[in-house]
Design a protein around this motif. Structure first.
Motif, mmCIF file in Angstrom:
data_model
loop_
_atom_site.group_PDB
_atom_site.id
_atom_site.type_symbol
_atom_site.label_atom_id
_atom_site.label_comp_id
_atom_site.label_asym_id
_atom_site.label_seq_id
_atom_site.Cartn_x
_atom_site.Cartn_y
_atom_site.Cartn_z
ATOM 1 N N LYS A 69 30.537 47.465 62.775
ATOM 2 C CA LYS A 69 31.898 47.209 63.284
ATOM 3 C C LYS A 69 32.791 46.601 62.206
ATOM 4 N N TYR A 70 32.197 45.844 61.263
ATOM 5 C CA TYR A 70 33.028 45.232 60.217
ATOM 6 C C TYR A 70 33.398 46.253 59.138
ATOM 7 N N VAL A 111 38.363 45.711 60.666
ATOM 8 C CA VAL A 111 38.793 44.816 61.741
ATOM 9 C C VAL A 111 40.315 44.705 61.652
ATOM 10 N N LEU A 131 42.584 50.505 69.720
ATOM 11 C CA LEU A 131 41.214 50.866 70.112
ATOM 12 C C LEU A 131 41.029 52.381 70.192
ATOM 13 N N MET A 150 36.743 46.829 65.224
ATOM 14 C CA MET A 150 36.962 45.651 66.055
ATOM 15 C C MET A 150 38.448 45.252 66.007
ATOM 16 N N ARG A 173 41.025 41.948 66.662
ATOM 17 C CA ARG A 173 41.255 40.530 66.957
ATOM 18 C C ARG A 173 42.678 40.385 67.468
ATOM 19 N N GLU A 217 36.649 44.330 75.094
ATOM 20 C CA GLU A 217 36.017 44.403 73.774
ATOM 21 C C GLU A 217 36.785 43.649 72.685
ATOM 22 N N ILE A 218 37.980 43.144 72.974
ATOM 23 C CA ILE A 218 38.719 42.457 71.907
ATOM 24 C C ILE A 218 38.188 41.025 71.707
ATOM 25 N N VAL A 219 38.447 40.503 70.500
ATOM 26 C CA VAL A 219 38.120 39.112 70.197
ATOM 27 C C VAL A 219 39.451 38.379 70.060
#
Ligand SMILES: NC(=O)C1=CN([C@@H]2O[C@H](COP(=O)(O)OP(=O)(O)OC[C@H]3O[C@@H](n4cnc5c(N)ncnc54)[C@H](OP(=O)(O)O)[C@@H]3O)[C@@H](O)[C@H]2O)[C@@H](O)CC1
Ligand SMILES: [K+]
Length: 491
Positions: free
Chosen positions: A253-254, A258, A280, A286, A288, A305-307
């Motif tokens: 994912k990184y 991101v 998305l 990912m 943020r 799914e978000i941070v």
């Protein structure tokens, strides 16, 4: 990639090729392709009534030779000569093939051939021309091509208006007469074509509005020109497949990227939800979200799914719906930082022309670009290429000017145009989806020019898929992104 060249580039390539092939070859290639395209447009040639509008140059020559081919295949072809000069050999070919030439003035000048003069018995009173146009199945615009200046002269304007009044479709030869070929501007009256048949390469007017709309669909005939790199390009499906950052076996994912989203506000929480949907729907690993807690909650409710909160990102998308929470100093910090940024909507207010912002993709609509350049919106809409380029140069950013044809101009002078948008895309929040998607593409490693042009293409493709010629919402466009992407990647 489809390419659009300037008139100067086309003329140089033409001269180069003409020196190597027998005289008249290029015009015959053009006319042959034109005749086939008109026949296809009509669904057959026999008995079709074709009116050619003929100006003084080779554009008229193309139309006359194509008309001769159609006449030999049973079409009733009449050429209306709008200038006192007309392509001599083309006029002769049409006459020999059984076509008719009418004019209100005799042919004169060095290119005139008395044998090609209009039939003296042909009546050219205005009512007769009106009858001719009224009963035509198609009008072919051979008034002027790449040698033309903007606008239509009175005689041409009158005939073109007749065709419009009677609803007779116009097929433009090379370019719709009257548009500005090298800029896509339409400062004067011009032809509005149902179809444009062009030769060798696209011209800038085929890609950029308002002229692009006047072209209708554009069909390109290869005549063998050897062309230099183009000033303006337009991506095709194969380019999306080539440029899209598809994850590979070792991706996580990184490494997929991101994206930091600084969008939305308590005033406009929807912008954050919508931009996240766009992000998305892109290639990012990912997202943020950075913003007020209440908005983060709304985003998380829609997209678990978000941070939420600050952290390391590979790119930022900033601006949609920031409203009262617009923090210009903070945005300027991010613009000056290493990570590339998509700057949209309210965020554009943070842009200044002092910094080095080559990794910024600014995504204004015409009104926002007008404010950045201190001109009025109508001026930007009339001169889209010029103003996208001006802003890219002044602010040292890549500019994505949204609209019916989206212009993406990078500070190094490269331009890409997206022409596949549906008018249904003019809906609230669609820009937020685009900003999120472009941010996602930037975070996945594309350059601002690639992120902007791939983003605009995918956004339009998703809108077309979601719309199927009916109303759409921003969220339905975002929801269609995965399927549009899968289709374009050949899945
Ligand atoms: N290049 C290529 O590779 C190939 C080119 N080919 C074809 O040739 C075309 C270019 O032909 P071109 O050079 O003869 O110029 P063209 O556009 O016919 O204009 C001629 C004259 O019109 C006049 N005029 C100006 N503005 C006007 C206006 N608004 N309204 C009315 N008249 C206006 C002005 O003359 P003026 O009357 O001012 O003396 C100008 O000199 C090109 O588009 C393609 O179709 C193909 O055959 C094969 C390959
Ligand atoms: K034309």
């Amino acid at each position: 990639m489809r390419s659009a060249h300037t008139v100067e580039q086309v003329r140089a390539a033409e001269a180069d090729l003409m020196a190597r092939v027998p005289e008249g070859t290029l015009m015959q290639r053009a006319a042959t392709g034109l005749a086939v395209a008109i026949s296809n447009f009509l669904g057959g040639t026999y008995g079709a009534r074709v009116v050619l509008l003929i100006g003084s140059g080779d554009n008229g020559g193309d139309a006359l030779y194509a008309g001769a081919r159609l006449a030999r295949r049973g079409a009733q072809v009449t050429a209306v000569l709008l200038s006192d000069k007309a392509h001599r050999a083309g006029a002769e070919a049409l006459r020999t093939a059984g076509g008719r030439l009418v004019t209100s003035t005799p042919l004169t000048g060095p290119s005139a051939d008395p044998s090609a003069t209009a039939d003296p018995s042909a009546t050219t009173a205005p009512t007769a021309v009106a009858d001719l146009i009224r009963s035509a199945d198609v009008v072919v615009d051979g008034i002027v091509g790449i040698g033309g200046r903007p606008g239509l002269r009175p005689k041409a304007l009158a005939v073109v208006q007749l065709a419009e009044r009677f609803g007779v479709p116009i097929v433009a030869v090379d370019t719709p007469s009257g548009v500005d070929v090298d800029t896509g501007e339409t400062p004067e009256p011009h032809v509005n074509a149902a179809l444009t048949i062009t030769f060798g390469t696209h011209k800038i007017c085929h890609f950029i509005d308002p002229a692009a709309t006047a072209c209708g669909p554009v069909h390109l005939i290869d005549i063998g020109l050897d062309l230099p790199p183009a000033e303006v390009e337009s991506l095709q499906t194969s380019d999306i497949a080539r440029l899209y950052p598809v994850p590979h076996g070792e991706s996580d994912k990184y490494s997929r990227g991101v994206l930091g989203l600084m969008v939305g506000s308590t005033q406009y929480p929807g912008a954050a939800v919508i931009a996240t949907s766009g992000a998305l729907g892109g290639p990012v690993g990912m997202v943020r979200y950075v913003g007020p807690d209440a908005v983060a909650e709304a985003v998380r409710a829609a997209h678990p799914e978000i941070v939420a909160g600050e952290g390391r990102v590979q790119a930022w998308a900033i601006g949609s719906g920031l409203g009262d929470e617009l923090d210009i100093p903070r945005i300027r910090e991010l613009l000056d930082a290493e990570e590339p940024v998509v700057l949209d909507a309210d965020g554009l207010k943070a842009l200044d022309d002092s910094g080095d912002h080559f990794d910024v993709l600014a995504t204004p609509h015409a009104g926002e670009l007008a404010r950045l350049l201190d001109v009025d919106r109508a001026t930007v809409e009339a001169e889209r290429l010029k103003h996208a380029r001006l802003a890219a140069e002044r602010y040292d950013v890549t500019v994505l000017l949204k609209g019916s044809t989206t212009v993406i101009a990078s500070p190094d002078g490269q331009v890409r145009v997206n022409t596949n948008a549906t008018p249904w895309l003019a809906t609230a929040g669609a820009g937020d989806v685009l900003a999120g998607l472009c941010g996602s593409l930037l975070a996945a490693g594309l350059t601002p020019l690639d992120a902007g042009s791939v983003g605009a293409y995918l956004h339009a493709a998703a809108a077309n898929l979601a719309s199927s010629s009916g109303p759409i919402t921003a969220m339905s466009v975002a929801a269609a992104l995965p399927e549009a992407t899968r289709y374009l990647l050949g899945g």
